[in-house]
Motif scaffolding. Structure first.
Motif, short mmCIF file in Angstrom:
data_model
loop_
_atom_site.label_atom_id
_atom_site.label_comp_id
_atom_site.label_asym_id
_atom_site.label_seq_id
_atom_site.Cartn_x
_atom_site.Cartn_y
_atom_site.Cartn_z
N ILE A 37 0.84 -1.20 0.00
CA ILE A 37 0.00 0.00 0.00
C ILE A 37 0.88 1.25 0.00
CG2 ILE A 37 -1.65 1.38 1.31
CD1 ILE A 37 -2.86 -1.18 2.36
N GLU A 38 1.88 1.25 0.84
CA GLU A 38 2.73 2.43 0.99
C GLU A 38 3.40 2.81 -0.33
OE1 GLU A 38 4.35 5.70 2.91
OE2 GLU A 38 2.65 4.43 3.44
N PHE A 47 -2.80 10.76 3.59
CA PHE A 47 -3.94 9.85 3.63
C PHE A 47 -4.88 10.38 4.71
CE2 PHE A 47 -5.81 6.02 5.78
CZ PHE A 47 -6.74 5.73 4.80
N VAL A 48 -6.14 10.60 4.34
CA VAL A 48 -7.13 11.13 5.27
C VAL A 48 -8.01 9.96 5.73
CG1 VAL A 48 -8.95 12.85 5.59
CG2 VAL A 48 -7.08 13.30 3.98
N THR A 53 -8.91 14.22 9.37
CA THR A 53 -7.81 13.51 10.03
C THR A 53 -6.76 13.08 9.00
OG1 THR A 53 -9.44 12.68 11.61
CG2 THR A 53 -7.26 11.66 11.65
N PRO A 54 -5.84 13.99 8.63
CA PRO A 54 -4.79 13.63 7.67
C PRO A 54 -3.63 12.92 8.35
CG PRO A 54 -4.60 15.94 8.25
CD PRO A 54 -5.81 15.41 8.98
N HIS A 55 -3.00 12.03 7.60
CA HIS A 55 -1.83 11.28 8.09
C HIS A 55 -0.70 11.40 7.08
CE1 HIS A 55 -4.20 9.26 11.22
NE2 HIS A 55 -5.15 9.19 10.31
N GLN A 58 4.94 7.71 8.59
CA GLN A 58 4.65 6.49 9.33
C GLN A 58 3.19 6.46 9.80
OE1 GLN A 58 6.53 3.71 9.66
NE2 GLN A 58 4.76 2.80 10.67
N ASP A 59 2.63 7.61 10.12
CA ASP A 59 1.21 7.65 10.52
C ASP A 59 0.32 7.23 9.36
OD1 ASP A 59 1.78 8.46 13.11
OD2 ASP A 59 1.46 10.58 12.69
N ARG A 60 0.67 7.62 8.13
CA ARG A 60 -0.08 7.20 6.94
C ARG A 60 -0.04 5.69 6.81
NH1 ARG A 60 2.74 9.75 2.93
NH2 ARG A 60 4.13 7.98 2.91
#
Length: 135
Positions: A37-38, A47-48, A53-55, A58-60
């Motif tokens: 995916i990454e 990525f929301v 809530t956006p990322h 690493q959070d994404r």
């Protein structure tokens, strides 16, 4: 029948046309491997995971992995594609539905408003992945 244009790299199949990028993402999602995916994203992309809530980074990765951990397939349909050179706006209807291995019934769906860009290598990747884009 639509011809799909995927080129298999050593890690994941990336799309060479903007119209094929959502299907390439679904294949990466449905692989069960969050690393795949990454690879669908540019390094600085967003990525929301829910409205507002956006990322990033690493959070994404973690936010996407939490959806993938449901163990249910992503199904999607490209509704609209608007492109200007190497930038594309993708409107995509999607769903993740079924019963998890723990017996939980899941029915998540939305209409994504996504922005993708063709890189110097000819492959499309997300700049902004906003799965609940109309919310």
């Amino acid at each position: 029948m639509t011809e799909h244009h995927f080129i298999d790299t050593s890690h994941v199949s990336l799309a060479t046309t903007a119209a094929d990028h959502p299907a390439a993402f679904a294949r990466a999602f449905n692989s069960g491997d969050p690393q795949k995916i990454e690879l669908m994203y540019e390094e600085s992309s967003t990525f929301v995971s829910s409205p507002g809530t956006p990322h990033f980074g690493q959070d994404r990765f973690s936010a996407n992995a939490s959806f993938q951990a449901l163990g249910l397939p992503l199904e999607l349909q490209l509704r609209h594609l608007y492109a200007a050179g190497d930038i594309a706006l993708l409107i995509v209807d999607w769903s993740i539905s079924g019963t998890t291995s723990k017996g939980e019934l899941i029915n998540i769906r939305g209409t994504a408003t996504d922005v993708a860009r063709r890189g110097d290598d000819g492959f499309w990747r997300y700049l902004i992945d906003n799965p609940f884009g109309t919310a």
